[in-house]
Design a protein around this motif. Structure first.
Motif, short mmCIF file in Angstrom:
data_model
loop_
_atom_site.label_atom_id
_atom_site.label_comp_id
_atom_site.label_asym_id
_atom_site.label_seq_id
_atom_site.Cartn_x
_atom_site.Cartn_y
_atom_site.Cartn_z
N LYS A 26 0.83 -1.20 0.00
CA LYS A 26 0.00 0.00 0.00
C LYS A 26 0.87 1.26 0.00
CE LYS A 26 -3.99 2.01 2.38
NZ LYS A 26 -4.92 1.86 3.54
N ARG A 27 1.91 1.27 0.85
CA ARG A 27 2.82 2.42 0.90
C ARG A 27 3.58 2.56 -0.43
NH1 ARG A 27 3.76 0.63 6.27
NH2 ARG A 27 5.55 -0.58 5.52
N TRP A 28 3.98 1.44 -0.98
CA TRP A 28 4.73 1.44 -2.24
C TRP A 28 3.88 1.98 -3.38
CZ3 TRP A 28 3.87 -2.01 -6.51
CH2 TRP A 28 4.87 -1.99 -7.49
N HIS A 29 2.62 1.55 -3.45
CA HIS A 29 1.72 1.98 -4.52
C HIS A 29 1.52 3.49 -4.49
CE1 HIS A 29 -2.54 2.07 -6.35
NE2 HIS A 29 -1.70 1.87 -7.34
N SER A 30 1.26 4.04 -3.30
CA SER A 30 1.09 5.49 -3.19
C SER A 30 2.40 6.21 -3.42
CB SER A 30 0.51 5.85 -1.83
OG SER A 30 1.39 5.46 -0.78
N GLY A 31 3.53 5.56 -3.04
CA GLY A 31 4.84 6.18 -3.23
C GLY A 31 5.22 6.32 -4.69
N TYR A 55 1.81 -1.17 -12.35
CA TYR A 55 2.84 -1.80 -11.51
C TYR A 55 2.20 -2.69 -10.45
CZ TYR A 55 6.97 0.66 -13.27
OH TYR A 55 8.01 1.09 -14.05
N LEU A 56 1.13 -2.20 -9.83
CA LEU A 56 0.43 -2.98 -8.81
C LEU A 56 -0.12 -4.27 -9.39
CD1 LEU A 56 -0.71 -3.17 -5.90
CD2 LEU A 56 -2.74 -1.95 -6.74
N GLU A 57 -0.64 -4.21 -10.60
CA GLU A 57 -1.21 -5.40 -11.24
C GLU A 57 -0.15 -6.45 -11.53
OE1 GLU A 57 -3.11 -3.70 -14.60
OE2 GLU A 57 -4.76 -2.83 -13.43
N VAL A 58 1.05 -6.02 -11.94
CA VAL A 58 2.12 -6.99 -12.20
C VAL A 58 2.58 -7.63 -10.90
CG1 VAL A 58 4.48 -7.30 -13.06
CG2 VAL A 58 2.89 -5.83 -14.29
N LEU A 59 2.76 -6.84 -9.85
CA LEU A 59 3.15 -7.40 -8.56
C LEU A 59 2.10 -8.39 -8.06
CD1 LEU A 59 5.02 -7.48 -6.09
CD2 LEU A 59 3.79 -5.50 -5.19
N SER A 60 0.84 -8.03 -8.19
CA SER A 60 -0.24 -8.94 -7.79
C SER A 60 -0.21 -10.23 -8.60
CB SER A 60 -1.59 -8.23 -7.95
OG SER A 60 -2.65 -9.08 -7.60
N GLY A 61 0.16 -10.11 -9.89
CA GLY A 61 0.21 -11.27 -10.75
C GLY A 61 1.22 -12.31 -10.30
N LEU A 62 2.29 -11.89 -9.64
CA LEU A 62 3.26 -12.86 -9.13
C LEU A 62 2.60 -13.82 -8.15
CD1 LEU A 62 6.43 -10.64 -8.47
CD2 LEU A 62 5.73 -11.78 -10.57
N TYR A 63 1.66 -13.31 -7.39
CA TYR A 63 0.96 -14.14 -6.41
C TYR A 63 -0.18 -14.93 -7.07
CZ TYR A 63 3.49 -11.78 -2.68
OH TYR A 63 4.49 -11.32 -1.86
N THR A 64 -1.02 -14.26 -7.85
CA THR A 64 -2.19 -14.95 -8.41
C THR A 64 -1.80 -16.03 -9.41
OG1 THR A 64 -2.40 -13.23 -10.11
CG2 THR A 64 -3.67 -12.94 -8.10
N VAL A 65 -0.67 -15.84 -10.10
CA VAL A 65 -0.27 -16.80 -11.13
C VAL A 65 0.65 -17.87 -10.56
CG1 VAL A 65 1.04 -17.08 -13.27
CG2 VAL A 65 -0.55 -15.17 -13.03
N ASN A 92 -2.46 -12.94 -0.94
CA ASN A 92 -1.90 -11.93 -1.84
C ASN A 92 -1.90 -10.57 -1.13
OD1 ASN A 92 -1.29 -10.10 -3.87
ND2 ASN A 92 -2.54 -11.12 -5.41
N PRO A 93 -0.73 -9.99 -0.84
CA PRO A 93 -0.69 -8.71 -0.13
C PRO A 93 -1.23 -7.54 -0.94
CG PRO A 93 1.51 -9.30 -0.89
CD PRO A 93 0.62 -10.49 -1.16
N CYS A 94 -1.46 -7.76 -2.23
CA CYS A 94 -2.01 -6.69 -3.08
C CYS A 94 -3.54 -6.62 -3.00
CB CYS A 94 -1.60 -6.89 -4.54
SG CYS A 94 0.19 -6.94 -4.80
N ASP A 95 -4.16 -7.68 -2.48
CA ASP A 95 -5.62 -7.72 -2.40
C ASP A 95 -6.13 -6.59 -1.51
OD1 ASP A 95 -5.71 -9.90 -4.01
OD2 ASP A 95 -6.08 -11.36 -2.42
N GLY A 96 -7.19 -5.93 -1.96
CA GLY A 96 -7.81 -4.90 -1.16
C GLY A 96 -7.21 -3.52 -1.32
#
Length: 406
Positions: A154-159, A173-183, A190-194
């Motif tokens: 969350k801090r990284w995304h806003s940063g 960028y957030l979508e690619v990071l999330s993809g590492l977990y979902t795929v 997944n820490p990107c969820d929410g």
């Protein structure tokens, strides 16, 4: 299973296997190693898998070993044999793989993501690779997958936005990071969820009359023929950046005055026939007479064609005095000028290769002629404006009225 699909694997025989039929996957089974199979996609991607029966789960299971030839045949056979022993001992190889990957670093999982998912399946895999290498791996690469927290992300995304990136770019960028977990780790938290995406405002930027005149004047003085011709073709054809960069002479029909974008290169997943206006043909014929490359825009990198245009493009914009204008906006400019000169939305959609379910029946009835006429009218209008003195265009600058970019 046919006899043709079951044989003794050798590196040479694997190399000769052709891609599967469009939209299908083909499976081949090794006679030398029980359970080992090769999955082949319609794009020619080949991956080793193990297919066996799990006594613990009382159902068949399939576990992916890796992509050939990155994983050579002898290693695939060795891994398959170990997996079969683990399954007989009651170990779930999929659960074991998830546990091992959760303890990998983000950089290590990013490599798996690229090799097993992005490159075999995504036309835009280079964008993913760029985002991983530019921000995600430098910022998180040394962390284990299980150590990255929701608050970290969350801090990284806003940063990213605070650092000057656009909200749209931060979301990608957030979508690619999330993809590492979902795929790669689909059953891991997944820490990107929410994390709420930033609201994205659709760009509606295109060149007005005065900007058209200044851009053409700048291009006329441009010494780099590759950059000048690339920009002109982008404006005359309205195709996507990656397609024009990878344009091949073998896909251009000068007699029919059209360019065929193969299905595996088009965003829509369908073969596209792009009409070529007179000005585009002039550029192509001039380049054809002076090259031996298979590509219209050859390059020195691994792809063999032109790739990075950011610096020369920015230089040209600076010389032309044009602000806040992206390469993709050239595509929008053609569509907007088609609308300005009276083209209908279906004709514009057809010329730009848009894929809309609601308009499919209309598009299907359109022939090449009205589409090419619309493109020629728009290009001719831009060329006419470009030839006018500055004082004549300044009094009649078209505002930024646009067609919807799909």
């Amino acid at each position: 299973m046919s006899k043709e699909n079951k044989f003794n694997f050798t590196e040479e025989r694997l190399r000769k296997i052709k891609p599967a039929a469009t939209g299908k996957r083909a499976y081949y089974y090794d006679q030398s190693t029980a359970g080992l199979r090769l999955t082949v996609t319609d794009r020619g991607g080949k991956s080793f898998q193990v297919q066996t029966w799990s006594p613990a789960k009382q159902k068949p299971i399939i576990s992916t070993i890796g992509k050939w030839p990155s994983v050579p045949l002898h290693e695939a056979r060795s891994r398959a044999s170990r997996l079969l022993v683990e399954v007989r001992d009651g170990i779930d190889p999929l659960q074991l793989k998830r546990q091992r990957r959760a303890e990998m670093t983000i950089a290590e999982v990013a490599e798996i993501f690229m090799q097993e998912h992005a490159k075999p399946n995504k036309k835009s895999w280079r964008d993913d690779e760029c985002r991983l290498n530019k921000r995600i791996i430098p910022d998180f690469g040394a962390k284990k997958m299980s150590d990255l927290s929701h608050e970290d992300v969350k801090r990284w995304h806003s940063g990213l936005v605070s650092a000057g990136l656009s909200r749209t770019t931060a979301n990608r960028y957030l979508e690619v990071l999330s993809g590492l977990y979902t795929v790669v780790l689909p059953k891991t938290e997944n820490p990107c969820d929410g994390i709420k995406h930033y609201r994205e405002v659709q760009r509606d930027r295109f060149l007005n009359q005065d900007e058209v005149r200044r851009l053409f004047a700048t291009l006329e003085a441009e010494q780099n023929e590759d950059i000048r011709d690339y920009i002109l073709l982008s404006l005359f054809i309205g195709a996507r950046r990656a397609n024009i960069q990878a344009m091949r002479w073998s896909d251009i029909d000068f007699n029919l005055q059209q360019w065929c974008i193969p299905f595996h290169q088009s965003k829509s997943g369908s073969t596209m026939l792009i009409p070529l206006v007179v000005e585009a043909l002039e550029v192509l014929e001039r380049r054809k007479a002076t090259t031996t490359s298979a590509f219209v825009f050859p390059g020195k990198g691994k792809t063999g064609h032109l790739v990075d245009l950011r610096r020369p493009w920015q230089r040209i914009l600076n010389h032309a005095g044009i602000d806040d204008f992206h390469l993709h906006d050239l595509r929008r400019t053609l569509g907007s000028w088609q609308a300005i000169t009276g083209a209908s939305l279906p004709v514009i959609g057809k010329s730009l290769g848009h894929k809309s379910t609601a308009a499919t029946s209309i598009y299907a009835r359109l022939s090449k002629e009205p589409v090419q006429f619309s493109m020629q009218t728009a290009v001719s209008a831009m060329k006419q404006i470009a030839a006018m003195p500055a004082e004549e265009t300044a009094a009649n600058v078209i505002g930024n009225k646009t067609t919807q970019e799909r």
